[in-house]
Each structure stands twice: as C-alpha cells, then as structure tokens.
Write an enzyme that holds these catalytic residues in place. Structure first.
Site, PDB file in Angstrom:
ATOM      1  N   GLU A  11      15.033 -29.657 -47.395  1.00 13.65           N
ATOM      2  CA  GLU A  11      13.962 -30.092 -48.294  1.00 13.65           C
ATOM      3  C   GLU A  11      12.716 -29.216 -48.151  1.00 13.65           C
ATOM      4  OE1 GLU A  11      12.728 -34.137 -47.698  1.00 13.65           O
ATOM      5  OE2 GLU A  11      11.019 -33.984 -49.051  1.00 13.65           O
ATOM      6  N   GLU A  53       6.739 -45.779 -48.800  1.00 15.66           N
ATOM      7  CA  GLU A  53       6.709 -45.040 -50.069  1.00 15.66           C
ATOM      8  C   GLU A  53       7.144 -45.922 -51.238  1.00 15.66           C
ATOM      9  OE1 GLU A  53       7.370 -40.461 -48.617  1.00 15.66           O
ATOM     10  OE2 GLU A  53       9.187 -41.601 -49.002  1.00 15.66           O
ATOM     11  N   GLU A  95      18.818 -37.012 -54.046  1.00 15.73           N
ATOM     12  CA  GLU A  95      17.426 -36.734 -53.697  1.00 15.73           C
ATOM     13  C   GLU A  95      17.406 -35.697 -52.578  1.00 15.73           C
ATOM     14  OE1 GLU A  95      14.867 -40.131 -53.414  1.00 15.73           O
ATOM     15  OE2 GLU A  95      13.401 -39.061 -52.180  1.00 15.73           O
ATOM     16  N   ASP A 105       7.150 -35.417 -41.573  1.00 14.39           N
ATOM     17  CA  ASP A 105       8.292 -35.479 -42.489  1.00 14.39           C
ATOM     18  C   ASP A 105       9.059 -34.172 -42.561  1.00 14.39           C
ATOM     19  OD1 ASP A 105      10.108 -36.317 -44.354  1.00 14.39           O
ATOM     20  OD2 ASP A 105       8.740 -36.257 -46.050  1.00 14.39           O
ATOM     21  N   ASN A 152      16.279 -44.662 -50.600  1.00 10.40           N
ATOM     22  CA  ASN A 152      15.605 -45.294 -51.741  1.00 10.40           C
ATOM     23  C   ASN A 152      16.726 -45.902 -52.570  1.00 10.40           C
ATOM     24  OD1 ASN A 152      12.983 -44.372 -51.024  1.00 10.40           O
ATOM     25  ND2 ASN A 152      13.497 -42.357 -51.879  1.00 10.40           N
TER      26      ASN A 152
END
Lengths: 681, 681
Positions: free
Chosen positions: A370, A269, A145, A342, A188
C-alpha cells in the site's frame, strides 16, 4: 498504453526463442512432475493423500516412508525427517504435519538446483505459531482494498456452484509455505458476508482449502445484526444481540465445522463497534468470543484505532487498549499493526507490543505494498519484518497475520518479485528466526531456475542470482530512501498512497490524514516532536528505549524525524546537516533503483524473457517514481528550508508547480500504469 | 502549461527581494548610463554621433578624443586606441571604425567589472572580414523558419509607417559586436519581398540600421520575375529576365543607396533556380551579379544543394559546384554551410572549402539551434565554430554568415544563454582568432554582472563565473554526446528536428530525409561508409586528410560513423567495443547535463533570480531530453545489435514502444515547451 500490454509483442517473439512461457502463475512451485518416486504411506485422509501425491510427482531422491505418530514435541503441525540407510522417514503427529514435511523436502530439493537430495542428518521443524494467517482485504464486489494484482481471487457471483483451479492452487501455495489460515474478506466488512448465501459460498472455499490444512476466517461488521436482521441495536450488552451472534456462529459451524473465527475492525475509520454504545473494545470482543468458544473459534480484534480529534495518532491505540489488558476472553487475540501509525515504509514498532502482558497479541504485517509503490516497485519486505522482530521478540506474540498481496492477475501478485513477500511472510510465520537472505535464496531459485537447463552454468549463473538477491535485499531500504528517509512518514498523495504530496492540504479533511500532520516542516525545521517535550509518545516505550528515543542525539537516525522536530541545520552523525542528510538519502534512493536496473540485467541469460522483461519495465517505472519522490519532497522542503542543494547532489528534473498538478485519479485498489504516470509528470 | 508561464509567479516574488527584473532584453549591453564622460569629437554624421553618445553615457575612464584619419592599415572599419598622458585617443578612417572602437572600449570596461579602465598600450583592431552577416530565416507572415524565440522581429504589417524601439536596439547590438550586414528574410524567399511595397518597408529598416553601420540584404526567389510580373520564364539567359532584375535592382537602390545585395537559395529543396532552364548555378548567379554590380551590390549564392535520387547527399554540393570554380562574377560569393550535410551537432567540414580556389567563398554557420535542442538546450557554439576554423583557415574565406537565432521574444533568443551564440558569432566574424573561452568570459560578465553590487564578492563570485563558463564550454560536446556521438548524424524526428527518431520511416518520403539513410544501422553494425570502399566521399578532401579519414583506425573517432560502417564490436581506442563506446558517450552526455544543473546553481547568489530560474527550468528540460535521446537511440540500436548494455551504464527509463509513439506535432518554427514534452514521454 499499459506497460504490460506494451510488452506483449516483444514477449511473444522472445518466448519462442528462449524458455517456455513463464507468466508467473506457478509461483515458487515449479518443480518437474512425473518423478514417480517411491512413497510409502499409511491410509489417510485428503491431506495425507496430497502429501503423498506431491512427493510421488516430484521427489527425485531416496524412497520415502510417511508415518503418522503421536509426538508431543512436534505438536499438531511439526514434522521430522530421518535419513535411514536406504530411505527417508517423514514423521508427524498429523496429516498436516506430513504435508508440511513433504513441501519441506521438495523445497530442499529445489534449493539444490532441482537435483536429488539426501539430508545428511535428522531435520525437525515445528512452527513458531499455531496461527499463520493471511488477511484478504477483498470486498464482495470483487475489488480488493489496497490490492494491486487485479480483482479478488474469490468469484462470489459464481460460488458456491462453480469452482476454480486457482482456489486449490492458492491453498496449495499457502500450504507449501506453512500458512494455515485465511481471512477471506476485507476488515471494512460488508454485513452480507454473514448472510446464509455467503456462508454457503464460504463453505465451498473451505471445502477446497481443507485438504491443504487451510482454515477460513471471516471479517465481520460489528453492526451485522442490525444490517442483516434489523435488530434495533448492535450493543454487545444487549442479550438479543449476543443471541444473534451465537446463532449466526452455529449456522456457520454447521456448514464449516473447522471454521477459524472472526477478524474485527471496530470503531476505526468509520466502522461500527462497541464504543458506539459506551462499551469497551473488550466487551465487544468478548461477546463475539463467547459465541465462538463452544466451537473452538477465535476472535482477532484489531487495535488499529485513532480519532481525528485526539492528540498524536501514534499514541492512540496504546491509550485505548492498554487499560483493557487482561479484560479479554482467552479466545480473543488483539491484532496490532507492526507500527503505531499505518504500514509506513519504516515505522518504529507499536508500543502496544510488550505493553499488554495479560493479553494474547498478534502482529499484523502488510504484505501488499500500500505504501511501498504498490505492484510497480520492487520492495522485498522480509528485512522490514526482521527489523520488527529485532524489537518485538517473536516469542512475545501468539500469532502472525499478513495483509495479502494476492489477486486474480495471472502472476498472483502483480509484480513478479512481489511473490517473494507472500513467500517470505509464510516462511517467517513458520520460523521467524530464518534470515531474510536465506528466504530470498530459497525463493529465487525455486521461482526463477531454468527448467530447460539441467545443469547450472556455474559462476556466471551464481553471479546472476547474487545480483537478484542484492536487489531484493536492498530494495526496501531504497524505497525508504527515496520516499521517506530519517523517520519521515505519510507524505503520500491523498487517497491512493502511491505518489508524493507532502504539500497536500484538503480543506475540511481530517488533519491526521494530511502529510503536514506528520512532517510538520516549516522554515525552522522538520519532524514530529514525540519526545518528552512534545507529544511524549516515547513514554509509551519501555524506559531504557524511551530514554534513547527521547534524545535527538541518541535516537537512531532512521527514526529521527518520527520522534523529533529538528532544525534544518541539526548536526547528523555523518557530519552533514539534517538538510544535507535528507538530500543525500533521497539521492541515494534514486541511485539504488538505477543500480537495481543494472543488477537485474545480469539475470537475463539465466531466466525466462517473459518475467525478465516485465521486471525490467517495472524497474523503469520505479526509477521514474523515485526521481518523482525525490524531486517532490526536496523541492517542497526546500521552499521551507530555503537552503541550497548540496553541490554534488543530482538536481531535480521536475518543477514544484508541475508536480503539484499531478493527480493520478486512481481508486484505492488500483496500481497506476506507466501511461498514466507518464501523462501526468 | 508553458514552462515560462509557470515560472512567472515565483519570479514576481523573487525579483522584489533581490535584483532588478532582468528579462534579458538588454543582452550584453547593460552598462550603467549617466557617466557624462568627457568626449571630444569632430563634427560628423549619425554614426559618429552614436559613437560619441555611447561613450558619453557610459565611459568611466579618462577623457577620450575621437579622430577621423585616413589609415590604410585600419581600412574602412578598423580602429586604434592610443593611451596618451591625460586622455585616450580613438582613431579610425571612418565613422563606423570609431563606433566599433567605442563599443570596444565599453566592452573592456565591462570586462573590468564595470570599473574605470585605462589601456596600458595601444590597441589596434581590424576585422578579419569585410562582410559579417546575419541571415534571418524570417518569413513575411511573421514566422521564422527554425526560429525558436517567438515571431519575426520585423513587423511587416506596420512597416514602413510604424517603427519599433527594437529595430534600433537590434542594430545597436549588432554594431556592438561588429556585425555589419543583415539578410532580412528567409532563403526560402517569398517573391513578394521584391514588390514595391516591401522594398519601402525594407528601406524603413535600412534607415534605422544605417547609423549603426548595418547594411540590409535580401533573400530572393529566383522565379520572382514570373511571380511578380508574370514573365513567362525566369531563365537567366532570357534578356527580359535579366532586364527585369536590372530594373528591380535599380528600384531598390533608388530607395536604399547602400543596399547590400542578394542571398539566393536556388534549385535546392524545391526552390526554383537556373537549373530549371538547363543553366548552371554560375549562370544564374552571374545574371543577378551583373544587375547588382553597377551599384556595388553582391550576390551570395548558396551551395546547399542535394537531390533525392543521387548517391550520398554529403557529396553532392561538391560535385555540383566544384566544376563551376572560376565561372562566377567577382561580386558573387558562394555561401557554403560549414558541413557537407546540414548543421548537425557535429560534421566534418564541407570539402568545398579549399576546393574552389578561383571562387570567393563564405561560410554559413548556424546560430539558431535547429539541430541542437532549439531554445531549450544550452549549447554554446563558439567551440563548434572554432573546430571548423581548425580545418578551414579563416584566411581562406571571403566572408562569414550566421543563421540568426533572434526573434521578438523579450530576451531575443529564447534561452538566456543562447544570446552567447549571437554574441560569439559577431566576435568571431570580427576576429576568428579569439578563443571560445575568451568570448565566453566577455559575454558572461557583460550579461550577468550584478548592476546593484558595486564590488565583486571575490573568490566565490569568480567560482560562480567559472561554473557558468564551464557550462558554456562543455555544452556543445554534451549535446553531441547525448544526441549523436562518434560521427552519427541526422537521427532527428521527422519535420521539427528536435527529438530522436532513429527508426523514422515515412512511406514515400525522400530517403535522404530518413535517419536510416544516415546511420545505416543493422545487425552487423552501424555508420555510413563514405570510405573508398563506400561512397568515397573521403576523396573530396585533400589527399593527406582523405587518407586519414579513409582508414577506420586513423579516422578521428568523433567522425568515425560519418565515414565508416563498422561492426558493433569494432575495437575503439579506449579498448571498448564500438557498441560499448556508443553507450558510454550517450551516458556521458546525460551526466554532463546533470552536472550543468549543479554548476548553474553556483551562480545563484551572484545573478538575477529571473534569468537564474529560467535557465534552471530549461536545464530540467534538457536533462529529460538528454535521457530521452539516450534511451531512444540506445534502445533502438540495441534491437539491431542484440548486445547487452555495459554493466555500469545507467539503464533506460523509457521503453522503445512508448518512445516510438512520441509525436510532438510542432511546426518547424516552434520550440516544444515542458508541458508538451512531458505529456508525450
């Protein structure tokens, strides 16, 4: 065609003519081998043997004596280098200390152009933090990710039976810059990571890493007891749940006696967590901490929480965690992202830092880009992290974590210059007082110095290194300028966080995932009012700073639209209006990247063609992306402001209707290639 | 999506808010109607009535008396405007003279901001040439070779039964700028144009054009007798062939008594001609001339010939035609393109001019932008034509022809600013002494002046017009800079002549259709050696000029690589090397078009949104194309030169492998739209 594929043909030709092929796999560890240095060392374990071996292979200077000696000041990882009459003495309390000392000596030698080097005085180094940890957001299906350098380095399928040279190379690279912990999997987290078969795979990696002082950690899914063993609940107050975790931890430690602990993303999330059962984050964290404590393990509990319904996402972590101050076990560290939203190109620091005096905190920095152009854009992040340390004193933190940019691509990080961020993270985690410039110098010479040419070419070569350093040093600010200057944030396209979509509006989607939630641009003005007249997020900061931020005329302009909604004609310090200043920043960003192209060309005679050409190609993508960002944001905001572009501003080359049709269609672990980008714009 | 379609939505909104919709259909003839001016005129024919009508409708000044009066000085088309105490007198020897005078008065009024205007002194105007002719390269299937403004204006299908408002509007526009002849069809002529049914269609158009003083001409296929009536030969020495042409001409004149004559492309690029039978161009032309002479018709015989086998295409027309000097009938005019190759962005003049002292010559200029960015790029061509007149004295020519840029698109010419070239061609054909600046001033105010605002806004509006004029005046040089500076030529992509393909190499194709034939770039240098050491094309020029051109140090640098093959390090007048100077010119071209974007924005408050936005969009295409040209040429030449880009030069954003894959796939009558271009690059 993929830009990297396109390059292969000229590369093959060039490499024959100039330097040995350099695909970047050796990172900053390119020192010549075969030195056969005279190294005297006591008997010891694998770590000591590694230290000895590294020096014997590459050290060109005086004989070295390694000594293990208890020394309170050096702690468990520090070292001391003492120049004696005919030799150097490297002293440490542990084998790890000796290993770090060995790499330090080699770094000094490489920074000296690879020539034999003798320290003129005693050198003592002690790391600022005991925990210097990489977070991998690697999934067990092999994807990463927000990873843009290929697939996961961990080949879970073939583990534990098959190893890989890269596992050891990875551990060695980390050791060389002082990183001593790695969280192997995504926050996650799949519950399967705690299954017996996966623990065995993790053990295999831990065994490879151990000689390099690198401990393994795991991200865990809070609902693992339910997923793995069908428990009816994951409620931390449930004794069966607590027992399950105690047993699971025991199982891990039986196989991995130096296992580091857990990293947890809970109630964030969509992830499960203690709040699902009316418990607090502290109750959840403490239950896990109690299971880990007997074994010396820790819990890193993430404070990255926000709910779609509540006001101002930037305030939520503080609201939720501040009341829990002092309620965590001693072996819990709350892991807080550097900014309150973020990992944006620029954020003010998260007000949780400094607000939880009774709780150990660690900063979570993002090494992977990111929101910073993925592996296509050069963005050296040490200046960003140093900016964070200007507001958050390093001594106020217990530890440092960085979200890794490492994948199985041959050059590890996708963009050849992105290795600098892995390197800089390690160096700053060891010593946050190092300057971004000094780290850039170190990294550049180790990473690019020609191995063929024994002597440097003098002035010109110095100019080339200066040019490369200028690119690194100015790169992050350039990204801020062409993406989100003056405190703008989160103008990203839906999903992949690569390109611009300030207009993005997905019916039914979470409002706090929409750019308009953040820029709030309208006919009158632009910016998020977080002042005392707005969401009052400023009040979460210490009084003196809050007062400064609360006034649009004293708020630093780099954070202006983060804290204020202002009319388009708001006067700026330059004398320009806000609108003109926005236009100026976006234009400046484009010009800066064009300048990087010119600067990079100066390096050509002194570095290998392979990496030279790849970076040259990537800079082309970056220039086109910068223009894309500038055009998209300014054309969109102009529709609202109704104001003309400043006369001297370079005009858009795209139209807004065209740009609104751009859909890259990439997943959140892909970096778009030149062909995809070109076909869309 | 077509860029023009994309714009429709914002346009619809904007037009409601600002000026009346302006799609450009009214060209420069936007004067207000309903003036009910007091105009006294003698009885006369349709042309006189047109003149009277135009003045009555739009003239705001003093009463006008029109007088027909024989006047040797004024000839058949000149006019005189005499200010009297209470009125103006407009005198001419013919109705056509009065019509041109009427349009001249209205042009003066519009140039005066549309306000009533009284000349302070007598004005006398006599055209420099009797023949001021547009060449349409329209095919009878409705396509227009090298036409980028839609399909042919002539709807051959529905002619002669159906007319079109545009036929008259076309004739009126031409009359307003003094154009008095039109060749309706492509020089690559279908024999069918001479069939009875097509002659009837042509008659219908001639009838519409006649009141505006516009005569029709036809391009003819030399093999028409064979194609139409199955004659066994088209040999001009064959009596049956000559008879066929005599009869065909009679047939035409029965229907069109003022028919102008024929334009012929023979033995060129595959067209049939007298050389097929061992006859000369003169013998072919004379046979046709003999048929036309009794009716007062003329032959325009093109000198655009070159064979694939012979050396140096630039020399061939001269070699073939010079020996024929004095051998043509009196009613033959040899039509010579301005340059010796083919309508390149910059060519030296064709050496045939001045070389055929016994033969009437006419210049063939290109109004359509075949090699100048089609209808996407702004390129005001008056400066190019004035440059031609610097070398070729206007008095040395018998007539002027211009290859039209007109199609059935609503704005006639595709690019709103391309109308200026139609306009400038007409004005220069009338008076080649006019400056390009003065013509730009005239055209801009007539074409863009707001019809709503009675008063000008003063200084700012003047600045806006100044900006628009700057764009026009600098536009052609900008195209030269980003496409083919320093005498480079024909680097175009195969077939469509839009984008760059300096590397183009089609196996088996004619070498003189390949860019490498023209640039001859290699590791050592670049350019076509046409000096006395090379093809010696310089010897075709008058001695004094030939000497100048023959020496690379005295040859004007704008023609340098046209005449010389020079090493990359050849020193230029600037002190730069040739390579550096090439890089500088390409970069300058890009910067110039970016500047046009800025300048164009200044016009926004003063002109209609519709055309403003269309030009704004087209300038975006032009900037991207300019970068494309710069990158393609410099990256390709760099592969050969092996030299680095100058430090300060803006770097490419494309890669050569990518650019080599670009294939627009358009026919030779299409202008690529933004979507096609974007999807390819």
């Amino acid at each position: 065609m993929n830009i990297r594929t396109t390059l292969l043909l000229p590369l093959l030709l060039c490499c024959c003519l100039t330097a040995k092929a350099e695909e970047g796999s050796r990172l900053w560890l390119r020192q010549a081998t075969g030195a056969e240095a005279q190294v005297t060392a006591p008997r010891g374990g694998a770590t000591l043997q590694t230290a000895t071996h590294e020096l014997r292979e590459a050290w060109k200077g005086q004989p070295i004596t390694l000594r293990l000696k208890k020394d309170k000041f050096l702690g468990s990882e520090g070292f001391r280098i003492t120049p004696l009459a005919d030799r150097l003495e490297l002293t440490a309390a542990t084998e790890r200390g000796l290993l770090y000392g060995a790499y330090h000596l080699l770094r000094l030698q490489e920074s000296n152009g690879g020539h034999a080097f003798t320290p003129q005085q005693e050198i003592t180094e002690v790391p600022a933090y005991d925990l210097r940890i990489l977070n991998h957001w690697d999934n067990i299906d092999g994807t990463v990710e927000r990873g843009y350098a290929g697939s996961s380095l961990w080949d879970w399928e073939s583990l534990p039976e098959q190893g890989s040279d890269r596992y050891e190379a990875y551990a060695r690279a980390n050791a060389s810059i002082g990183i001593n912990g790695t969280v192997l999997n995504n926050v996650n987290a799949s519950p399967r990571i705690l299954s017996r078969s996966y623990i065995e795979k993790v053990k295999a990696l831990a065994d490879v890493f151990r000689p390099y002082g690198l401990r393994v950690y795991l991200s865990v899914n809070f609902a693992s007891p339910m997923a793995l063993d069908s428990l009816p609940t994951a409620d931390p107050a449930d004794k069966a749940v607590a027992r399950w975790w105690k047993n699971k931890v025991k199982e891990i430690y039986r196989l991995i006696p130096d296992f580091g602990g857990f990293l947890v993303k809970a109630n964030s999330e969509g992830q499960p967590g203690p709040c699902d059962y009316g418990r607090t984050h502290a109750e959840g964290a403490n239950m896990l901490a109690d299971a880990l404590a007997p074994h010396g393990g820790i819990v890193m509990w993430r404070a990255f929480v926000y709910s779609p319904g509540d006001a101002d996402r930037a305030k939520q972590a503080y609201i939720e965690f501040k009341p829990l101050d002092g309620k965590f076990r001693k072996n819990v560290i709350v892991q807080v992202k550097n900014g309150p939203v973020d990992f944006q190109p620029r954020e003010p620091y998260s007000p949780l830092f400094g607000a939880m005096q009774q709780t150990p905190l660690m900063a979570e920095l993002q090494i992977t880009q990111e929101y910073l152009g993925h592996a296509n854009h050069v963005a050296y992040l040490a200046p960003m992290w140093k900016e964070f340390f200007q507001y958050v004193p390093p001594t106020s933190l217990r530890a440092i974590a960085g979200v890794s940019n490492i994948g199985n691509s041959p050059n590890w990080c996708g963009h050849p210059l992105a290795q600098s961020n892995w390197y800089a993270f390690g160096r700053l985690a060891w010593n946050p007082a190092l300057s971004a410039e000094a780290i850039a110098d170190e990294w550049l010479v180790q990473t690019f110095r020609s191995l063929e040419r024994q002597e440097t070419s003098g002035v010109d070569e110095q100019a080339a290194y200066k040019a490369m350093k200028q690119i690194l040093m100015e790169s992050r600010e350039a990204v801020v300028n062409y993406m989100m200057p003056l405190g703008l944030h989160h103008l990203f396209a839906w999903g992949h966080h690569y390109g611009p979509e300030p207009w993005c509006d997905i019916p039914g989607a979470r409002p706090d995932w929409m750019p308009s939630y953040y820029h709030k641009a309208d006919k009158e003005g632009i910016g998020f009012d977080r002042s005392s007249r707005g969401s009052n997020a400023v009040a979460q900061y210490p009084d003196s700073l809050a007062r400064l931020l609360d006034d649009a005329y004293s708020c630093p302009e780099q954070f202006l639209l983060w804290f204020h909604h202002l009319p388009w004609n708001h006067p700026m310090q330059s004398g320009n209006s806000l609108w003109e200043e926005l236009c100026r920043h976006y234009s400046l960003g484009v010009r800066e990247v064009r300048k990087f192209q010119q600067l990079w060309d100066r390096a050509r005679p002194y570095i290998d063609e392979e990496r030279f050409l790849l970076v040259q190609s990537l800079l082309k993508i970056q220039v086109r992306d910068a223009v894309w960002w500038k055009d998209a944001c300014l054309l969109y905001f102009q529709e609202l402001s109704g104001l003309p572009f400043p006369d001297e501003m370079e005009r858009p080359i795209h139209t807004l209707p065209q740009l609104k049709q751009v859909k890259l269609g990439i997943s959140n672990y892909e970096c778009p290639d030149a062909e995809l980008l070109d076909s869309q714009r």
